[in-house]
Design a protein around this motif. Structure first.
Motif, mmCIF file in Angstrom:
data_model
loop_
_atom_site.group_PDB
_atom_site.id
_atom_site.type_symbol
_atom_site.label_atom_id
_atom_site.label_comp_id
_atom_site.label_asym_id
_atom_site.label_seq_id
_atom_site.Cartn_x
_atom_site.Cartn_y
_atom_site.Cartn_z
ATOM 1 N N UNK A 146 0.840 -1.204 0.000
ATOM 2 C CA UNK A 146 0.000 0.000 0.000
ATOM 3 C C UNK A 146 0.875 1.255 0.000
ATOM 4 N N UNK A 147 1.935 1.226 0.801
ATOM 5 C CA UNK A 147 2.849 2.372 0.877
ATOM 6 C C UNK A 147 3.450 2.680 -0.501
ATOM 7 N N UNK A 148 3.968 1.646 -1.142
ATOM 8 C CA UNK A 148 4.653 1.854 -2.429
ATOM 9 C C UNK A 148 3.668 2.265 -3.525
ATOM 10 N N UNK A 149 2.468 1.681 -3.493
ATOM 11 C CA UNK A 149 1.436 2.023 -4.471
ATOM 12 C C UNK A 149 1.068 3.504 -4.367
ATOM 13 N N UNK A 150 0.910 3.975 -3.125
ATOM 14 C CA UNK A 150 0.535 5.377 -2.903
ATOM 15 C C UNK A 150 1.654 6.307 -3.354
ATOM 16 N N UNK A 151 2.896 5.979 -2.970
ATOM 17 C CA UNK A 151 4.028 6.836 -3.361
ATOM 18 C C UNK A 151 4.212 6.835 -4.877
ATOM 19 N N UNK A 152 3.956 5.691 -5.507
ATOM 20 C CA UNK A 152 4.101 5.618 -6.966
ATOM 21 C C UNK A 152 3.145 6.596 -7.637
ATOM 22 N N UNK A 153 1.947 6.743 -7.080
ATOM 23 C CA UNK A 153 1.001 7.703 -7.659
ATOM 24 C C UNK A 153 1.405 9.143 -7.380
ATOM 25 N N UNK A 154 1.935 9.390 -6.197
ATOM 26 C CA UNK A 154 2.233 10.767 -5.792
ATOM 27 C C UNK A 154 3.497 11.320 -6.435
ATOM 28 N N UNK A 155 4.468 10.437 -6.729
ATOM 29 C CA UNK A 155 5.710 10.930 -7.326
ATOM 30 C C UNK A 155 5.550 11.139 -8.831
ATOM 31 N N UNK A 156 6.242 12.129 -9.347
ATOM 32 C CA UNK A 156 6.269 12.312 -10.795
ATOM 33 C C UNK A 156 7.099 11.184 -11.400
ATOM 34 N N UNK A 157 6.830 10.782 -12.634
ATOM 35 C CA UNK A 157 7.688 9.792 -13.280
ATOM 36 C C UNK A 157 9.121 10.324 -13.289
ATOM 37 N N UNK A 158 10.058 9.497 -12.917
ATOM 38 C CA UNK A 158 11.446 9.957 -12.817
ATOM 39 C C UNK A 158 11.792 10.515 -11.446
ATOM 40 N N UNK A 159 10.777 10.757 -10.634
ATOM 41 C CA UNK A 159 11.027 11.267 -9.282
ATOM 42 C C UNK A 159 11.719 10.217 -8.425
#
Lengths: 362, 362
Positions: free
Chosen positions: A197-210
């Protein structure tokens, strides 16, 4: 989402996390130079072209001062890289905005009142209340995310570890010390769910390449918790509770129904979950020894450190007036039977720099 | 910047702003429908193309619940307009992020703990600690800004109003009641300076074409404060302080050195400052009567309302233990000499919808 939360001790008195977080700070310091190097190497500043605001988030920031140090380190690195790559003076300088995230019952008032003074602060700061086991920020809104000493806190107690009829019952132990296989399994299942859940949420919040920087404490592969001195201190704390039950200050029944939602995974478990999730490329991920020398780990220091990060939880379960007595007893037990750090194994610090894959998987 | 700050009464007990802000709420409600109409008419949603996050800021939000209502109203309006203008289902729905701004000593813990539950909340929320008399957010980062019942608080006490040797000395009065011309002038100078800083900062933070909604209480043009019942309540509060000085609970000297950094401008002063600043087009700006009926303005209600927004400041100057007695006395005086609302003039509510000009001045 309905995750529980166990804030670090609030305020800024002698028992507060503000004054008792130097163990965590030292862990962060140890990895700082390495992380800096990897940011310089892997960050693509063109991400931010046209936006002019570089956004950083610290997930599970607690109340400082560690978070301020971490954030300043990241900003210094980004500014250095920005300056090096832009010889021409840009008309509009880069502005920084920092998102300090933690649970809504974190002491944000203290966080805000202890921010570096605005005259010395090169960033706009905001607080983000919410569990990081879920979305707390808009899509594609963060360039560098950071989290340290956080994901060992599970979103909730694993199933059945306080159920006396279950094989996963954790008996009188206060956390997962790896002595009961079914308990370790239950904790691990919850850890894997939460990390997902943590990684899924961060994946959405970060810009690609972030970039997402993760840092924390884990067990070396193959080392069970009960073989480490950290596990030993926890077990000693459990012994103190049992002594208090014998003196009638609390009850064995209460201890049997208590277990801390804290899980220190082995290194390959953390790394495995990140690979499994697949949203991030692992630029670097490795373990280092905790840089604090064992001679600095005095009984007083250990007692204060454990108190600052466990007392909220203990008070919630055992009620008022138990915390002082419990940690007095811990201090006494530790001074009567000093920890032989040579004899015990130890946890290590892991750090990782992850890059959010673009939709093309790069 | 070194602006002072006077937070509304914190926490959520009987004297808190949380439970004593319905006068402000009613003022907001009165203008809500009109503001909604002007947002629908003047907001350009293409502003946000490609970004997918619509950002709203409430400057000087205090601790709710008013700010949550305001924000929800704006979001409902934007969503309605967005839906109407986009018949096709977009692949990615619009996400909202709300920036709750107030001074670092505002009670953000209460604000965060009383947020609508995340299951019912359609926006990501963040807290922004910092004086709105200065930049608190990055350039071009906000689509709709809002501020209500805020800019009557000056960034600091005007020069000389507590200097017994100055012609601008405010004597025993506790705020600017327009009885001393030099005092009014000093307050006005500070108000103009502060409004300039406020508008300059918002102009930088809003995207070109973004809307700034301003709402507050002011005097009708040509009406001095001492002719209004609001001025009368303040003067009565001053009388109570003088009575307390006579009883030895405080001293006349202390009262002579006290003046509240609160200034209610006349309508044309507010509007004039916005025109003067020039960064915003005034789409609409007008006054309406405060919608609360005078029969609702009971003595208890007035006492609680004034207490919630003045007690922090009074305690700071007069010390502990004065506030309870002072407002008890105010309640008694008001019940002995009830306000004849027919006789007194009254302040009015102003609201304005301003559009951030683009670099081409549109």
């Amino acid at each position: 989402m309905s995750s529980h939360s166990y804030p670090m001790n609030s305020g800024d008195d002698q028992h507060s996390y503000v004054h008792n977080s130097s163990y965590q700070k030292s862990g962060i310091n140890g990895a700082e130079e390495k992380i800096r190097k990897w940011i310089l190497e892997t960050l693509n500043l063109k991400l931010n072209s046209g936006l002019n605001t570089f956004k950083i988030a610290d997930f599970g920031c607690s109340v400082g001062p560690n978070t301020f140090q971490v954030v300043q380190g990241i900003i210094d690195t980004v500014k250095y890289k920005h300056l090096k790559e832009n010889n021409e003076t840009s008309l509009v300088p880069l502005e920084f905005q920092v998102f300090f995230n933690d649970q809504p019952n974190n002491d944000f008032n203290t966080l805000f009142r202890t921010l570096p003074p605005s005259s010395k602060r090169e960033y706009f700061s905001v607080g983000v209340p919410g569990s990081f086991y879920g979305r707390v920020l808009p899509r594609n809104s963060i360039h560098i995310g950071h989290t340290s000493y956080t994901t060992h806190w599970l979103s909730k107690l694993p199933e059945n570890v306080c159920d006396k009829k279950s094989p996963a019952w954790n008996k009188i132990y206060i956390l997962c010390n790896d002595l009961i296989e079914e308990v370790s399994k239950a904790y691990k299942v919850q850890f894997i769910k939460d990390m997902g859940v943590f990684l899924e949420a961060r994946a959405e919040e970060l810009v690609p390449g972030g970039l997402m920087i993760v840092l924390g404490q884990c067990l070396p592969d193959g080392v069970p918790m009960y073989e480490t001195w950290q596990g030993h201190v926890a077990d000693t704390l459990g012994d103190c509770l049992m002594d208090m039950a014998k003196s009638g200050i609390t009850s064995e029944e209460k201890i049997e129904l208590f277990s801390i939602p804290l899980y220190f995974p082995q290194f390959s478990e953390v790394k495995g979950e990140i690979e499994q999730n697949g949203s991030f490329m692992i630029e670097i991920m490795e373990t280092i020894g905790h840089p604090m020398e064992v001679k600095a780990l005095t009984n007083d220091f250990l007692t204060s450190t454990y108190r600052a990060f466990l007392s909220t939880l203990i008070e919630e379960h055992f009620g008022d007036g138990v915390v002082d007595e419990l940690f007095d007893r811990l201090a006494k037990k530790l001074s009567k039977h000093p920890i032989d750090f040579e004899m015990w194994k130890t946890q290590v610090v892991y750090y990782g720099v992850l890059k959010r894959k673009s939709i093309w998987g790069e």
